[in-house]
Design a protein around this motif. Structure first.
Motif, PDB file in Angstrom:
ATOM      1  N   GLU A  11       0.804  -1.225   0.000  1.00  0.00           N
ATOM      2  CA  GLU A  11       0.000   0.000   0.000  1.00  0.00           C
ATOM      3  C   GLU A  11       0.839   1.278   0.000  1.00  0.00           C
ATOM      4  O   GLU A  11       0.311   2.381   0.043  1.00  0.00           O
ATOM      5  N   ALA A  12       2.154   1.166  -0.069  1.00  0.00           N
ATOM      6  CA  ALA A  12       3.049   2.330   0.048  1.00  0.00           C
ATOM      7  C   ALA A  12       2.928   3.285  -1.136  1.00  0.00           C
ATOM      8  O   ALA A  12       2.692   2.873  -2.268  1.00  0.00           O
ATOM      9  N   ASP A  13       3.107   4.550  -0.833  1.00  0.00           N
ATOM     10  CA  ASP A  13       3.237   5.582  -1.852  1.00  0.00           C
ATOM     11  C   ASP A  13       4.705   5.594  -2.281  1.00  0.00           C
ATOM     12  O   ASP A  13       5.572   6.125  -1.575  1.00  0.00           O
ATOM     13  N   GLN A  14       5.000   5.003  -3.419  1.00  0.00           N
ATOM     14  CA  GLN A  14       6.382   4.850  -3.874  1.00  0.00           C
ATOM     15  C   GLN A  14       6.980   6.132  -4.440  1.00  0.00           C
ATOM     16  O   GLN A  14       8.147   6.147  -4.828  1.00  0.00           O
ATOM     17  N   SER A  15       6.214   7.210  -4.450  1.00  0.00           N
ATOM     18  CA  SER A  15       6.771   8.482  -4.904  1.00  0.00           C
ATOM     19  C   SER A  15       7.524   9.205  -3.779  1.00  0.00           C
ATOM     20  O   SER A  15       8.251  10.160  -4.038  1.00  0.00           O
ATOM     21  N   LEU A  16       7.358   8.751  -2.532  1.00  0.00           N
ATOM     22  CA  LEU A  16       8.098   9.368  -1.425  1.00  0.00           C
ATOM     23  C   LEU A  16       9.566   8.966  -1.492  1.00  0.00           C
ATOM     24  O   LEU A  16       9.895   7.863  -1.935  1.00  0.00           O
ATOM     25  N   ASN A  34       4.552   7.202   5.697  1.00  0.00           N
ATOM     26  CA  ASN A  34       3.960   6.782   4.425  1.00  0.00           C
ATOM     27  C   ASN A  34       2.561   6.274   4.770  1.00  0.00           C
ATOM     28  O   ASN A  34       2.360   5.096   5.042  1.00  0.00           O
ATOM     29  N   LEU A  35       1.629   7.218   4.815  1.00  0.00           N
ATOM     30  CA  LEU A  35       0.302   6.959   5.356  1.00  0.00           C
ATOM     31  C   LEU A  35      -0.580   6.179   4.393  1.00  0.00           C
ATOM     32  O   LEU A  35      -0.388   6.246   3.172  1.00  0.00           O
ATOM     33  N   PRO A  36      -1.585   5.481   4.951  1.00  0.00           N
ATOM     34  CA  PRO A  36      -2.571   4.814   4.093  1.00  0.00           C
ATOM     35  C   PRO A  36      -3.264   5.845   3.205  1.00  0.00           C
ATOM     36  O   PRO A  36      -3.403   7.019   3.580  1.00  0.00           O
ATOM     37  N   GLU A  37      -3.701   5.424   2.055  1.00  0.00           N
ATOM     38  CA  GLU A  37      -4.287   6.347   1.076  1.00  0.00           C
ATOM     39  C   GLU A  37      -5.402   7.202   1.673  1.00  0.00           C
ATOM     40  O   GLU A  37      -5.495   8.394   1.392  1.00  0.00           O
ATOM     41  N   ALA A  38      -6.219   6.626   2.544  1.00  0.00           N
ATOM     42  CA  ALA A  38      -7.344   7.365   3.132  1.00  0.00           C
ATOM     43  C   ALA A  38      -6.883   8.498   4.052  1.00  0.00           C
ATOM     44  O   ALA A  38      -7.642   9.444   4.300  1.00  0.00           O
ATOM     45  N   SER A  39      -5.659   8.447   4.559  1.00  0.00           N
ATOM     46  CA  SER A  39      -5.149   9.471   5.489  1.00  0.00           C
ATOM     47  C   SER A  39      -4.152  10.428   4.855  1.00  0.00           C
ATOM     48  O   SER A  39      -3.680  11.345   5.523  1.00  0.00           O
ATOM     49  N   ARG A  40      -3.822  10.241   3.594  1.00  0.00           N
ATOM     50  CA  ARG A  40      -2.748  11.039   2.986  1.00  0.00           C
ATOM     51  C   ARG A  40      -3.070  12.519   2.888  1.00  0.00           C
ATOM     52  O   ARG A  40      -2.182  13.356   3.032  1.00  0.00           O
ATOM     53  N   ARG A  41      -4.312  12.870   2.650  1.00  0.00           N
ATOM     54  CA  ARG A  41      -4.655  14.291   2.531  1.00  0.00           C
ATOM     55  C   ARG A  41      -4.857  14.948   3.886  1.00  0.00           C
ATOM     56  O   ARG A  41      -4.540  16.118   4.068  1.00  0.00           O
ATOM     57  N   THR A  42      -5.372  14.201   4.857  1.00  0.00           N
ATOM     58  CA  THR A  42      -5.705  14.781   6.160  1.00  0.00           C
ATOM     59  C   THR A  42      -4.615  14.601   7.208  1.00  0.00           C
ATOM     60  O   THR A  42      -4.568  15.343   8.176  1.00  0.00           O
ATOM     61  N   GLY A  43      -3.751  13.611   7.039  1.00  0.00           N
ATOM     62  CA  GLY A  43      -2.753  13.304   8.053  1.00  0.00           C
ATOM     63  C   GLY A  43      -3.370  12.520   9.201  1.00  0.00           C
ATOM     64  O   GLY A  43      -4.555  12.168   9.174  1.00  0.00           O
TER      65      GLY A  43
END
Length: 154
Positions: A11-16, A34-43
């Protein structure tokens, strides 16, 4: 230089960015949230006294005879009260699961862990293993059995 092999979790964001040393003299390489997709915008919000396991999106292959120590970042501790309650945390050479960082907010204000934030640092360290032997007595030293505070306060 010792090589650490990394793999992304599913589930990682490989652009980091991968862990990196920020200066030539740095002992620790910074790890990013490297947050889950559901938390990436809000933290992930941590209120005072709260703790959470923050994913890094990484798995590691650490060479035998070594460990990775997970340590806090001093700036986050000083400015926001963000600590790692089990610091230094140890990642053993035979562990291949996801690398997470336990973070705790000792500050007076809520703190938001944002996607990509440098949350901790990892230090590669050699490991010495011991054998254990029981004896009826131990050799004597000047300190002897003196415990907490026995060597003075100044």
């Amino acid at each position: 230089m010792t090589q650490i092999t990394l793999a992304w979790t599913d589930e990682a964001d490989q652009s980091l960015p991968l862990p990196a040393y920020q200066t030539d003299g740095a002992a620790g390489a910074d790890l990013r949230a490297n947050l889950p997709e559901a938390s990436r915008r809000t933290g992930i919000a941590l209120g005072p006294g709260e703790r959470a396991l923050i994913p890094t999106g990484l798995r590691l292959a650490i060479p035998e005879g070594h460990e990775i120590q997970i340590r806090p970042r001093s700036g986050l501790a000083l400015r926001h009260g963000l600590i790692l309650p089990n610091a230094p945390g140890t990642i053993d050479s035979d562990y291949r699961g996801p690398l997470g960082v336990i973070v705790m907010n000792l500050g007076a204000e809520a703190f938001s862990i944002e996607h990509g934030l440098r949350i901790a640092q990892m230090v590669l360290a050699p490991v010495l293993r011991a054998s254990f032997v029981v004896s009826a007595s131990l050799d004597d030293t000047p300190r002897g059995s003196g415990g907490f505070g026995s060597t003075g306060t100044t």
